[in-house]
Write an enzyme that holds these catalytic residues in place. Structure first.
Site, PDB file in Angstrom:
ATOM      1  N   CYS A   4     -20.278 -10.252  18.559  1.00  0.00           N
ATOM      2  CA  CYS A   4     -19.963 -11.118  17.309  1.00  0.00           C
ATOM      3  C   CYS A   4     -18.666 -10.544  16.561  1.00  0.00           C
ATOM      4  O   CYS A   4     -18.555  -9.779  15.465  1.00  0.00           O
ATOM      5  CB  CYS A   4     -21.231 -10.827  16.243  1.00  0.00           C
ATOM      6  SG  CYS A   4     -21.063 -11.810  14.897  1.00  0.00           S
TER       7      CYS A   4
ATOM      8  N   TYR B 269      -6.810   2.184  31.346  1.00  0.00           N
ATOM      9  CA  TYR B 269      -7.088   2.077  30.007  1.00  0.00           C
ATOM     10  C   TYR B 269      -8.060   0.661  29.856  1.00  0.00           C
ATOM     11  O   TYR B 269      -8.395  -0.163  28.803  1.00  0.00           O
ATOM     12  CB  TYR B 269      -5.839   1.564  28.991  1.00  0.00           C
ATOM     13  CG  TYR B 269      -4.686   2.408  29.189  1.00  0.00           C
ATOM     14  CD1 TYR B 269      -4.844   3.642  28.494  1.00  0.00           C
ATOM     15  CD2 TYR B 269      -3.697   2.207  29.995  1.00  0.00           C
ATOM     16  CE1 TYR B 269      -3.805   4.851  28.432  1.00  0.00           C
ATOM     17  CE2 TYR B 269      -2.596   3.240  29.991  1.00  0.00           C
ATOM     18  CZ  TYR B 269      -2.734   4.495  29.504  1.00  0.00           C
ATOM     19  OH  TYR B 269      -1.867   5.169  29.473  1.00  0.00           O
TER      20      TYR B 269
HETATM   21  C1  LIG Z   1       1.498  12.103  26.482  1.00  0.00           C
HETATM   22  C2  LIG Z   1       1.223  10.975  27.460  1.00  0.00           C
HETATM   23  N1  LIG Z   1       1.764  11.125  28.826  1.00  0.00           N
HETATM   24  C3  LIG Z   1       1.774  10.070  29.689  1.00  0.00           C
HETATM   25  C4  LIG Z   1       0.852   9.096  29.266  1.00  0.00           C
HETATM   26  C5  LIG Z   1       0.732   7.710  30.406  1.00  0.00           C
HETATM   27  O1  LIG Z   1       1.436   6.696  29.841  1.00  0.00           O
HETATM   28  P1  LIG Z   1       1.410   5.579  30.900  1.00  0.00           P
HETATM   29  O2  LIG Z   1       0.079   5.029  31.488  1.00  0.00           O
HETATM   30  O3  LIG Z   1       2.167   4.561  30.157  1.00  0.00           O
HETATM   31  O4  LIG Z   1       2.089   6.031  32.030  1.00  0.00           O
HETATM   32  C6  LIG Z   1       0.369   8.925  28.059  1.00  0.00           C
HETATM   33  C7  LIG Z   1      -0.405   7.654  27.423  1.00  0.00           C
HETATM   34  O5  LIG Z   1      -0.866   7.412  26.323  1.00  0.00           O
HETATM   35  C8  LIG Z   1       0.517   9.850  27.207  1.00  0.00           C
HETATM   36  O6  LIG Z   1       0.090   9.845  25.730  1.00  0.00           O
END
Ligand SMILES: Cc1ncc(COP(=O)(O)O)c(C=O)c1O
Length: 337
Positions: free
Chosen positions: A265, A295
């Site tokens: 919802c 993610y």
């Molecule tokens: C400090 C740091 N390194 C690496 C990454 C990985 O980033 P990406 O998945 O964009 O390569 C992140 C993602 O939040 C991060 O905060």
């Protein structure tokens, strides 16, 4: 340390781990100091004070890289842009130089590196190139200031992947840029790619609960929701969506603009709007939401008291369930009253 724990179980040596984050607690620091991780990427001077105390109390030393906020616009979604001065991450040049000047006061810490991470899903090398220039300059300044020069530069992650029609940066161009910018520095270079490795290796398969038509608009209500894949609700991200059965993808299939939505919802519980989908798709038909390998599951939750789905590893024609589907019992496992 939530990430360090599974690494330990999987046998990843702690000496290969860097620990970033603006809010490491003393307890988390202690666990990582005990294990002897490669580096704490420290983001503020209060953090240095606490880390120093923690290391002293454990009778150990901790290796430190200062996280530099280079104030460059990564030109990505504001929620995943991390290298602007208004963002909470890192320290600016002035702060870093001031901290480095008095670094010997931190008796249990060794300053061995400089780190950055300017944002995620970057589709252009220009912001990285600008950030690399600033890191180079600052590293040279630090080397003049410190008793021993910095050992490494950690350039973070951030390379974008293809979700839709966007042109992602080639890894060759990225590595060429790194070589060009840091050839003279003669330091160990670390990178932290996340999405680039995992993003396009995962899909979320979901089943249609109902097809619903109202005021000329078609909705495909599916059994996955924003708790399973948060990205569209959190930052309006695009994910390709394809029917699992070829029957619905054939050119001859009649198609109509359709919203693919979850059952929660919240209006934001919507995976796609006005997507051209077969009009035949109905209850029981499955669709695959693409590019969920990064993610995706890691940002999932039990919001709306929903058990999370199983994770299945597919290797050629073989597959293996690598995480069980959660049960209703799992949802209340930690409740005491
Ligand atoms: C400090 C740091 N390194 C690496 C990454 C990985 O980033 P990406 O998945 O964009 O390569 C992140 C993602 O939040 C991060 O905060």
């Amino acid at each position: 340390v939530g990430e360090l724990y599974p690494y330990q179980i999987a046998g990843v040596p702690a000496q290969r781990v860097v620990f970033s984050g603006v809010g490491k607690t003393a307890q988390e620091m202690a666990q990582a100091v005990e294990l002897g991780i490669f580096s704490f990427n420290v983001e503020s001077s209060p953090e240095l004070d606490v880390l120093n105390e923690v290391a002293i109390s454990l009778g150990k030393r901790a290796r430190v890289a200062l996280r530099f906020n280079p104030d460059v616009n990564a030109k990505t979604h504001p929620y995943i842009s991390t290298g602007l001065k208004k963002n909470k991450f890192g320290m600016n040049r002035k702060e870093i130089l001031a901290v480095a000047r008095d670094f010997k006061n931190y008796e249990a810490l060794d300053l061995v590196g400089l780190s950055i991470h300017i944002g995620s899903q970057l589709l252009n090398l220009k912001p990285l190139s600008d950030a690399f220039d600033r890191v180079s300059e600052l590293a040279a300044e630090l080397d003049l200031l410190l008793e021993s020069p910095l050992e490494f530069l950690d350039l973070g992650g951030g390379l974008g992947i293809r979700y839709d029609q966007e042109k992602s940066v080639s890894i060759r161009d990225y590595t060429r840029l790194i070589c060009k910018k840091f050839k003279k520095a003669k330091k160990k270079i670390l990178i932290e790619p996340g999405r680039t490795i995992a993003g396009n290796s995962g899909i979320l398969v979901t089943e249609t609960v109902f097809r619903k038509t109202r005021d000329q608009k078609d909705f495909l209500v599916v059994d996955a929701a924003m708790n399973d894949l948060l990205r569209p609700a959190l930052y309006q991200s695009f994910h390709g969506i394809v029917p699992v059965s070829e029957r619905h993808t054939q050119k001859s299939a009649k198609k109509k603009k359709t919203d693919i939505v979850g059952p929660v919802c919240e209006t934001s519980d919507c995976f796609a709007s006005d997507r051209l989908m077969s009009t035949e798709l109905t209850t029981g038909d499955q669709v695959a939401i693409l590019s969920c390998g990064a993610y995706g599951f890691s940002m999932s939750s039990n919001y709306n008291t929903r058990p999370r789905p199983a994770e299945v590893l597919v290797d050629g024609s073989k597959f293996r369930v690598i995480r069980q589907r959660e049960t209703l019992e799992d949802l209340i496992r930690h409740e005491l009253v």
